[in-house]
Write an enzyme that holds these catalytic residues in place. Structure first.
Site, PDB file in Angstrom:
ATOM      1  N   GLY A  46     -10.577  17.099 -15.007  1.00 32.81           N
ATOM      2  CA  GLY A  46     -11.070  15.767 -15.335  1.00 32.81           C
ATOM      3  C   GLY A  46     -10.210  15.246 -16.475  1.00 32.81           C
ATOM      4  O   GLY A  46      -8.991  15.358 -16.437  1.00 32.81           O
ATOM      5  N   GLU A  47     -10.850  14.733 -17.499  1.00 29.82           N
ATOM      6  CA  GLU A  47     -10.114  14.255 -18.674  1.00 29.82           C
ATOM      7  C   GLU A  47     -10.618  15.058 -19.871  1.00 29.82           C
ATOM      8  O   GLU A  47     -11.788  14.938 -20.257  1.00 29.82           O
ATOM      9  CB  GLU A  47     -10.365  12.753 -18.844  1.00 29.82           C
ATOM     10  CG  GLU A  47      -9.368  12.069 -19.745  1.00 29.82           C
ATOM     11  CD  GLU A  47      -7.930  12.216 -19.244  1.00 29.82           C
ATOM     12  OE1 GLU A  47      -7.704  12.062 -18.039  1.00 29.82           O
ATOM     13  OE2 GLU A  47      -7.047  12.510 -20.066  1.00 29.82           O
ATOM     14  N   CYS A  77      -7.373  23.049 -15.133  1.00 33.24           N
ATOM     15  CA  CYS A  77      -6.712  21.815 -15.559  1.00 33.24           C
ATOM     16  C   CYS A  77      -7.297  21.305 -16.895  1.00 33.24           C
ATOM     17  O   CYS A  77      -7.074  21.934 -17.919  1.00 33.24           O
ATOM     18  CB  CYS A  77      -6.792  20.789 -14.440  1.00 33.24           C
ATOM     19  SG  CYS A  77      -5.443  19.622 -14.510  1.00 33.24           S
ATOM     20  N   ARG A 138      -1.680  15.657 -12.537  1.00 33.98           N
ATOM     21  CA  ARG A 138      -1.468  15.282 -13.947  1.00 33.98           C
ATOM     22  C   ARG A 138      -1.807  16.485 -14.839  1.00 33.98           C
ATOM     23  O   ARG A 138      -2.606  16.409 -15.769  1.00 33.98           O
ATOM     24  CB  ARG A 138      -2.319  14.059 -14.311  1.00 33.98           C
ATOM     25  CG  ARG A 138      -1.730  13.255 -15.446  1.00 33.98           C
ATOM     26  CD  ARG A 138      -2.313  11.854 -15.493  1.00 33.98           C
ATOM     27  NE  ARG A 138      -1.925  11.226 -16.740  1.00 33.98           N
ATOM     28  CZ  ARG A 138      -2.752  10.997 -17.752  1.00 33.98           C
ATOM     29  NH1 ARG A 138      -4.023  11.336 -17.676  1.00 33.98           N
ATOM     30  NH2 ARG A 138      -2.311  10.437 -18.853  1.00 33.98           N
ATOM     31  N   HIS A 174      -5.773  23.233  -9.422  1.00 38.63           N
ATOM     32  CA  HIS A 174      -7.145  22.956  -8.953  1.00 38.63           C
ATOM     33  C   HIS A 174      -7.526  23.754  -7.708  1.00 38.63           C
ATOM     34  O   HIS A 174      -7.524  23.191  -6.604  1.00 38.63           O
ATOM     35  CB  HIS A 174      -7.263  21.470  -8.591  1.00 38.63           C
ATOM     36  CG  HIS A 174      -7.308  20.542  -9.760  1.00 38.63           C
ATOM     37  ND1 HIS A 174      -8.487  20.195 -10.378  1.00 38.63           N
ATOM     38  CD2 HIS A 174      -6.320  19.892 -10.408  1.00 38.63           C
ATOM     39  CE1 HIS A 174      -8.225  19.358 -11.366  1.00 38.63           C
ATOM     40  NE2 HIS A 174      -6.920  19.157 -11.412  1.00 38.63           N
ATOM     41  N   GLU A 176     -10.317  24.368  -6.537  1.00 37.95           N
ATOM     42  CA  GLU A 176     -11.502  23.799  -5.878  1.00 37.95           C
ATOM     43  C   GLU A 176     -11.126  22.701  -4.879  1.00 37.95           C
ATOM     44  O   GLU A 176     -11.977  22.200  -4.153  1.00 37.95           O
ATOM     45  CB  GLU A 176     -12.485  23.261  -6.940  1.00 37.95           C
ATOM     46  CG  GLU A 176     -12.077  21.972  -7.637  1.00 37.95           C
ATOM     47  CD  GLU A 176     -10.975  22.152  -8.676  1.00 37.95           C
ATOM     48  OE1 GLU A 176     -10.400  23.261  -8.774  1.00 37.95           O
ATOM     49  OE2 GLU A 176     -10.669  21.162  -9.380  1.00 37.95           O
TER      50      GLU A 176
HETATM   51  N1  GLN Z   1      -4.526  14.965 -17.594  1.00 39.96           N
HETATM   52  C1  GLN Z   1      -5.828  15.527 -17.849  1.00 39.96           C
HETATM   53  C2  GLN Z   1      -5.987  15.896 -19.312  1.00 39.96           C
HETATM   54  O1  GLN Z   1      -5.028  15.925 -20.013  1.00 39.96           O
HETATM   55  C3  GLN Z   1      -6.072  16.748 -16.993  1.00 39.96           C
HETATM   56  C4  GLN Z   1      -5.976  16.384 -15.528  1.00 39.96           C
HETATM   57  C5  GLN Z   1      -6.825  17.202 -14.620  1.00 39.96           C
HETATM   58  O2  GLN Z   1      -7.786  17.849 -15.036  1.00 39.96           O
HETATM   59  N2  GLN Z   1      -6.496  17.137 -13.355  1.00 39.96           N
HETATM   60  O3  GLN Z   1      -7.077  16.134 -19.770  1.00 39.96           O
END
Ligand code: GLN
Length: 192
Positions: A46-47, A77, A138, A174, A176
Site C-alpha cells: 500500500g502506501e 512492499c 512501485r 507482492h 498475494e
Molecule cells: N511505494 C509504496 C511506498 O513507498 C509501496 C508500494 C507498494 O506497497 N506496492 O510505501
C-alpha cells in the site's frame, strides 16, 4: 493456526484470499486487541506513510513491536518498509528489522515490473524447483541487510528483494497478487 492481516490501507484483502485458500483462519487487524490470538501477522502493500500514520492513530505501533518479540511478521512492499530500521527519510517505522530500504527504488508506478526469482529457501521449504514469479509495484529495494538479517533473494544484478531475520520476513514484491501460494506457505512455516 490463525494469521492476521493489518487492514488499515493497501491490499490486505488479497492476502486474506490467499490465506483462506490455504485453509488458514484469518483476521483483519485494526485494533491492538485483535493481535491477541494470532500466530502471525502480514503487513500488506500500500502506501507506507499512510499505513504508519493510521497505525499510530489506532495505537498499534507499540503493540506490533511487542507482538514481534514472539510471533512471525511478514511485510510485503510497503509492509517491508514498515518493518525496516531505516527508510532513509523521515517517516514512522516499526524499526524491527536490520534492513535499510530505498522506497520507490525502481521508479514510478509505470515502471512496475514482473520477474522470475530464484529463492533457494522457498524451494527447500515447499519442495519445488520452479522459479518464483514476482510482481513489483512501485517497489522498495532492500538496500542493505545487517545484524542478524540476511538476504533471501536477489535480482540478477545482486540487488536484494527479500530478507529474513528470525521470524520476520520482508519482500519487496507482492506474492498475494499471483496464484503461486508458496510464499504464504513459507510464512506459515515461520509462524508455526
Ligand atoms: N511505494 C509504496 C511506498 O513507498 C509501496 C508500494 C507498494 O506497497 N506496492 O510505501
Amino acid at each position: 493456526m490463525k494469521i492476521g492481516v493489518l487492514a488499515l490501507q493497501g491490499d490486505f484483502a488479497e492476502h486474506i484470499v490467499t490465506l483462506k485458500r490455504l485453509g488458514v483462519e484469518t483476521a483483519e487487524v485494526r485494533l491492538p486487541r485483535q493481535l491477541d490470538d494470532l500466530d502471525g501477522l502480514i503487513l500488506p502493500g500500500g502506501e507506507s506513510t499512510t499505513i504508519a500514520k493510521l497505525a499510530i492513530a489506532f495505537g498499534l505501533m507499540e503493540p506490533l513491536r511487542i507482538f514481534a518479540r514472539e510471533k512471525a511478521i511478514w511485510g510485503t512492499c510497503a509492509g517491508a518498509i514498515l518493518l525496516s530500521k531505516d527508510a532513509k527519510r523521515d517517516q514512522p517505522l516499526l524499526g524491527l528489522m536490520d534492513i535499510t530500504v530505498e522506497r520507490n527504488a525502481f521508479g514510478r508506478q509505470v515502471d512496475s515490473f514482473e520477474v522470475d526469482l530464484d529463492i533457494p529457501e522457498l524451494k527447500a521449504a515447499t519442495a519445488t524447483q520452479a522459479p518464483y514469479h514476482a510482481v513489483f509495484i512501485r517497489a522498495p529495494l532492500i538496500e542493505s541487510v545487517s545484524g542478524s538479517a540476511r538476504s533471501l533473494s536477489q535480482l540478477a544484478d545482486g540487488r536484494i528483494v527479500a530478507a529474513l531475520q528470525g521470524k520476520l520476513l520482508a519482500t519487496s514484491f507482492h506474492p498475494e497478487l499471483t496464484p503461486d501460494d508458496r510464499f504464504h506457505e513459507y510464512f506459515l512455516s515461520l509462524a508455526r
